[in-house]
Design a protein around this motif. Structure first.
Motif, mmCIF file in Angstrom:
data_model
loop_
_atom_site.group_PDB
_atom_site.id
_atom_site.type_symbol
_atom_site.label_atom_id
_atom_site.label_comp_id
_atom_site.label_asym_id
_atom_site.label_seq_id
_atom_site.Cartn_x
_atom_site.Cartn_y
_atom_site.Cartn_z
ATOM 1 N N SER A 37 0.824 -1.212 0.000
ATOM 2 C CA SER A 37 0.000 0.000 0.000
ATOM 3 C C SER A 37 0.855 1.259 0.000
ATOM 4 O O SER A 37 0.401 2.331 0.393
ATOM 5 N N GLY A 38 2.095 1.136 -0.454
ATOM 6 C CA GLY A 38 2.939 2.310 -0.640
ATOM 7 C C GLY A 38 3.525 2.883 0.625
ATOM 8 O O GLY A 38 3.877 4.064 0.661
ATOM 9 N N VAL A 64 2.200 4.886 -5.015
ATOM 10 C CA VAL A 64 1.070 3.974 -5.183
ATOM 11 C C VAL A 64 0.374 4.198 -6.512
ATOM 12 O O VAL A 64 0.092 3.258 -7.258
ATOM 13 N N LEU A 65 0.091 5.436 -6.837
ATOM 14 C CA LEU A 65 -0.693 5.725 -8.033
ATOM 15 C C LEU A 65 0.124 5.607 -9.313
ATOM 16 O O LEU A 65 -0.441 5.572 -10.400
ATOM 17 N N THR A 101 -12.042 -9.529 0.327
ATOM 18 C CA THR A 101 -10.885 -8.722 -0.059
ATOM 19 C C THR A 101 -10.344 -8.049 1.192
ATOM 20 O O THR A 101 -11.122 -7.500 1.988
ATOM 21 N N LEU A 102 -9.017 -8.077 1.367
ATOM 22 C CA LEU A 102 -8.386 -7.473 2.543
ATOM 23 C C LEU A 102 -7.492 -6.325 2.116
ATOM 24 O O LEU A 102 -6.766 -6.420 1.125
ATOM 25 N N ARG A 103 -7.564 -5.234 2.878
ATOM 26 C CA ARG A 103 -6.805 -4.026 2.561
ATOM 27 C C ARG A 103 -5.484 -4.020 3.310
ATOM 28 O O ARG A 103 -5.409 -4.396 4.482
ATOM 29 N N SER A 104 -4.454 -3.555 2.645
ATOM 30 C CA SER A 104 -3.103 -3.608 3.192
ATOM 31 C C SER A 104 -2.884 -2.626 4.330
ATOM 32 O O SER A 104 -2.316 -2.972 5.367
ATOM 33 N N VAL A 105 -3.316 -1.389 4.163
ATOM 34 C CA VAL A 105 -2.877 -0.340 5.076
ATOM 35 C C VAL A 105 -3.380 -0.553 6.498
ATOM 36 O O VAL A 105 -2.697 -0.226 7.470
ATOM 37 N N ASP A 106 -4.573 -1.140 6.658
ATOM 38 C CA ASP A 106 -5.153 -1.272 7.994
ATOM 39 C C ASP A 106 -5.727 -2.656 8.278
ATOM 40 O O ASP A 106 -6.217 -2.907 9.380
ATOM 41 N N GLU A 120 -8.751 -12.519 -1.263
ATOM 42 C CA GLU A 120 -7.860 -11.659 -2.041
ATOM 43 C C GLU A 120 -7.230 -10.621 -1.120
ATOM 44 O O GLU A 120 -7.929 -9.942 -0.366
ATOM 45 N N HIS A 121 -5.909 -10.501 -1.185
ATOM 46 C CA HIS A 121 -5.169 -9.560 -0.356
ATOM 47 C C HIS A 121 -4.576 -8.472 -1.247
ATOM 48 O O HIS A 121 -3.928 -8.775 -2.258
ATOM 49 N N GLU A 122 -4.772 -7.229 -0.856
ATOM 50 C CA GLU A 122 -4.224 -6.130 -1.643
ATOM 51 C C GLU A 122 -2.714 -6.300 -1.788
ATOM 52 O O GLU A 122 -1.994 -6.421 -0.784
ATOM 53 N N GLY A 123 -2.240 -6.347 -3.017
ATOM 54 C CA GLY A 123 -0.807 -6.499 -3.194
ATOM 55 C C GLY A 123 -0.440 -7.035 -4.546
ATOM 56 O O GLY A 123 -1.285 -7.252 -5.421
ATOM 57 N N PHE A 124 0.861 -7.258 -4.714
ATOM 58 C CA PHE A 124 1.451 -7.681 -5.976
ATOM 59 C C PHE A 124 2.462 -8.788 -5.694
ATOM 60 O O PHE A 124 3.341 -8.647 -4.856
ATOM 61 N N ALA A 125 2.353 -9.887 -6.417
ATOM 62 C CA ALA A 125 3.243 -11.021 -6.185
ATOM 63 C C ALA A 125 4.673 -10.731 -6.589
ATOM 64 O O ALA A 125 5.609 -11.246 -5.981
ATOM 65 N N GLY A 126 4.860 -9.919 -7.610
ATOM 66 C CA GLY A 126 6.189 -9.767 -8.174
ATOM 67 C C GLY A 126 6.696 -8.355 -8.287
ATOM 68 O O GLY A 126 7.509 -8.059 -9.161
ATOM 69 N N HIS A 127 6.252 -7.446 -7.425
ATOM 70 C CA HIS A 127 6.761 -6.082 -7.468
ATOM 71 C C HIS A 127 7.861 -5.832 -6.449
ATOM 72 O O HIS A 127 8.363 -4.722 -6.332
#
Length: 665
Positions: free
Chosen positions: A70-71, A84-85, A317-322, A351-358
């Protein structure tokens, strides 16, 4: 749009007169514990509160210069919306993929239409805390991103400013109980229950205490202190109340909201509908799996996608920041999320907010809420808390030989499975010796840093890039690398489903065919010095496992091996019943073997014995013959850990025996 608002909010925050930054009169502390103490003293924050907030954000790790999903940066997770954006989202669906995974009712979506604007990627309050911290401390933004001591100062300054805005006392001697509102504000949550859940976790951690060594080798301790927080400041934050209707399937203390996925007919054709199927689980069919995904996008756009009737649906869906949770589909119903209908029909998808390969990292807040949710669901539906049943999307097999290469590989090698299971109170234990015949992969996450390549560059599929892809950030990983011989210079093993020509797999981030992951259990094949071999995709696969720093634990249990007289046996990606089990009018779903085989003399860890089942659901109203029923036959299957993914063999083809019998000498 939100970025501008966040910057304006940060500017306004400074104008209201938050606690000013004072220059340090002594050389900066190099010890991390001292850095927390210095920042707490400088900005008048109780040290226990500062340490507790930081633990809930990062477990005090630095992740130097690398953002979270989440940046957020550094041990205090200072967020930067500009990062993030500007990071591209790759979405849920690849070209030609069928996320439903059912031959009798295929679902084809155009990836070009599966996108949503990223402006609502995060709640506004959490978008740009790094800017606010820079204004409060006078430190450069780059310094706040990369320097742990500066980052801690920035977090302390933010907490103090939030406390002052609430009209609450500030100072080193203030009661930690009085900081509940500021801690809740620090979460960045946009709902009152999410902010409260974050603050509750912080105060629970203060009560428990903690000691650990950070990713850069610093020893930090939070002394256990009983604190009864004053929660009155929470209501002064002006946050909205989340909708939590009766029947919401979340633990009581979890911040959870009902945001339904639509079940709608899209045309006059009853077979044209979305974005999930009705079911009657577990009364009609046992739920066997919980599938862990990442969104490959940000929270807001991902939720917007699941709200589309012409798209696909998952349960949460789960949010990263909180760590906030949105539920979309009831557990009784079947989501379209795993790309394998057999698994979809028997699973719940998260689903979890995020990226597997970043190369980004997942926040502690999200790990914690996810672990609580999974434990709650597992206990409710009697799903074992192990890696045979709590699986990643990257562990779901292809349905047929033709779908293997296109299966997803999230949440990827940077998901911390060992810590995740610790949080679920189901840690990976050693249950055997070298003579019991099984090994459970479990490297030290922080110290295990494979040299992956290609982060932010993944093309469709898993081709070897030309020219070679740039290195990924060296960071902790759950994955161990598998080689053809007990040597660091030996080629990686081959996954025939990804590379039919037999060439070795690579270290490209999405090329997961030569990896085993924490918690996965394999049959022991050999030991030579510091190297251990497992049976993996019909071959011996070697990984480095020195006694001085082991990357696996010895285990016991059961294995399958081909029955006497069988040279090889087929391996399947779904456990479907035989033809005779299908009633009139219901098309037979072929039992199609994958491109792999299991040879005599090899052994694979057993994950369970399952009935041959097929859930028939191809129309919106259940009007097709046999719709909304489970077809069961005489076939029974054994789930095995065959490669990185679980697969199935017919029980009639194998012998099940204790792993300690007939293993390597």
């Amino acid at each position: 749009m939100l970025l501008a608002a966040a910057v304006a909010a940060a500017t306004a925050l400074v104008a209201t007169g938050p606690v000013a930054a004072e220059p340090l009169t002594a050389p900066p502390a190099t010890d991390r514990q001292e850095q927390y103490a210095a920042a707490a003293s400088e900005y008048g924050v109780p040290q226990s509160v500062l340490l507790g907030v930081s633990y809930l954000e990062s477990r005090w790790d630095t992740h130097p210069g690398q953002p979270s999903t989440s940046g957020g940066y550094g041990p205090m997770h200072l967020t930067d919306a500009q990062h993030v954006l500007s990071t591209p989202a790759s979405g849920h669906v690849d070209e030609g993929e069928d996320p439903r995974g059912d031959d009798s009712r295929p679902l084809t979506l155009d990836p070009a239409t599966a996108s949503a604007p990223a402006e609502d990627a995060l709640p506004q309050a959490s978008l740009q805390t790094l800017d606010a911290a820079a204004a409060l401390t006078g430190l450069a933004e780059e310094t706040l991103r990369t320097d742990a001591a500066a980052n801690i100062r920035g977090g302390a300054a933010l907490l103090a400013s939030y406390q002052k805005e609430l009209g609450a006392p500030v100072g080193p001697g203030t009661d930690p109980a009085a900081w509940y509102g500021a801690v809740a504000r620090y979460s960045g949550a946009d709902t009152e229950d999410a902010a409260a859940a974050f603050a509750d976790e912080v105060y629970d951690q203060i009560g428990l205490g903690a000691t650990r060594t950070t990713d850069d080798g610093q020893r930090v301790t939070l002394a256990a202190t009983t604190v009864t927080p004053d929660q009155s400041g929470l209501h002064k934050l002006g946050l909205r109340r989340a909708e939590r209707p009766d029947g919401l399937e979340c633990p009581v203390r979890l911040a959870c909201e009902w945001i339904p996925a639509p079940y709608e007919q899209l045309s006059a054709d009853p077979g044209d509908y979305g974005n999930h199927d009705l079911g009657n689980r577990p009364a009609q069919q046992k739920i066997e799996y919980i599938v862990i995904h990442d969104t490959e996008g940000y929270f807001g756009p991902s939720v917007n996608l699941v709200k589309r009737a012409d798209y696909l649906g998952w349960h949460y869906t789960l949010r990263s920041v909180d760590g906030y949770v949105a539920q979309h589909i009831k557990a009784k119903d079947v989501g379209w999320h795993a790309g394998n209908w057999y698994v979809n029909a028997k699973s719940i998808g998260l689903e979890h907010e995020g990226f597997a390969g970043h190369g980004t990292w997942y926040t502690e807040a999200m790990y914690r809420t996810s672990a609580k949710l999974v434990r709650h669901l597992a206990l409710r539906f009697q799903i074992p808390l192990d890696r045979q049943h709590i699986i990643g999307h990257d562990n779901v097999p292809g349905t047929t030989a033709g779908t293997v290469a296109g299966m997803h590989w999230d949440p990827g090698p940077y998901w911390d499975w060992s810590h995740y299971f610790d949080l679920m109170k189901a840690p990976f234990h050693s249950t055997g010796t070298p003579h019991t015949g099984l090994v459970t992969i479990d490297p030290d996450f922080a110290a295990n840093r494979p040299a992956f390549t290609g982060c932010n560059q993944q093309p469709p599929g898993v081709p070897k890039p030309t020219p070679p892809a740039a290195p990924c950030p060296l960071r902790g990983s759950s994955a161990v690398i598998l080689r053809t011989a007990p040597s660091a210079t030996a080629p990686l093993v081959n996954d025939l489903g990804l590379r039919p020509n037999g060439t070795p797999d690579t270290m490209y981030i999405s090329d997961h065919g030569a990896r085993a992951s924490a918690g996965q259990t394999y049959a022991l094949a050999d030991i030579q010095g510091d190297w251990t071999a497992i049976w993996y995709l019909n071959q011996k696969a070697w990984f480095y496992n020195p006694a001085s720093a082991p990357t696996a634990k010895w285990a016991n249990g059961f294995v399958v091996t081909p029955k006497a007289g069988k040279t090889t046996i087929p391996v399947y990606g779904r456990a479907y019943p035989e033809r005779a089990a299908y009633p009139a009018g219901v098309p037979y779903q072929s039992i199609s073997p994958l491109q792999y085989s299991l040879s005599a003399g090899q052994r694979y860890a057993v994950g369970g014995v399952l009935p041959g089942e097929y859930y028939r659901a191809v129309t919106f109203d259940g009007s097709a013959p046999g719709d909304w029923t489970v077809v069961r036959g005489e076939n029974r299957y054994v789930q095995i850990q065959f490669g990185h993914r679980v697969m199935f063999v017919n029980l009639d083809d194998v012998q099940i025996q204790p792993a300690s019998v007939g293993g390597p000498a």
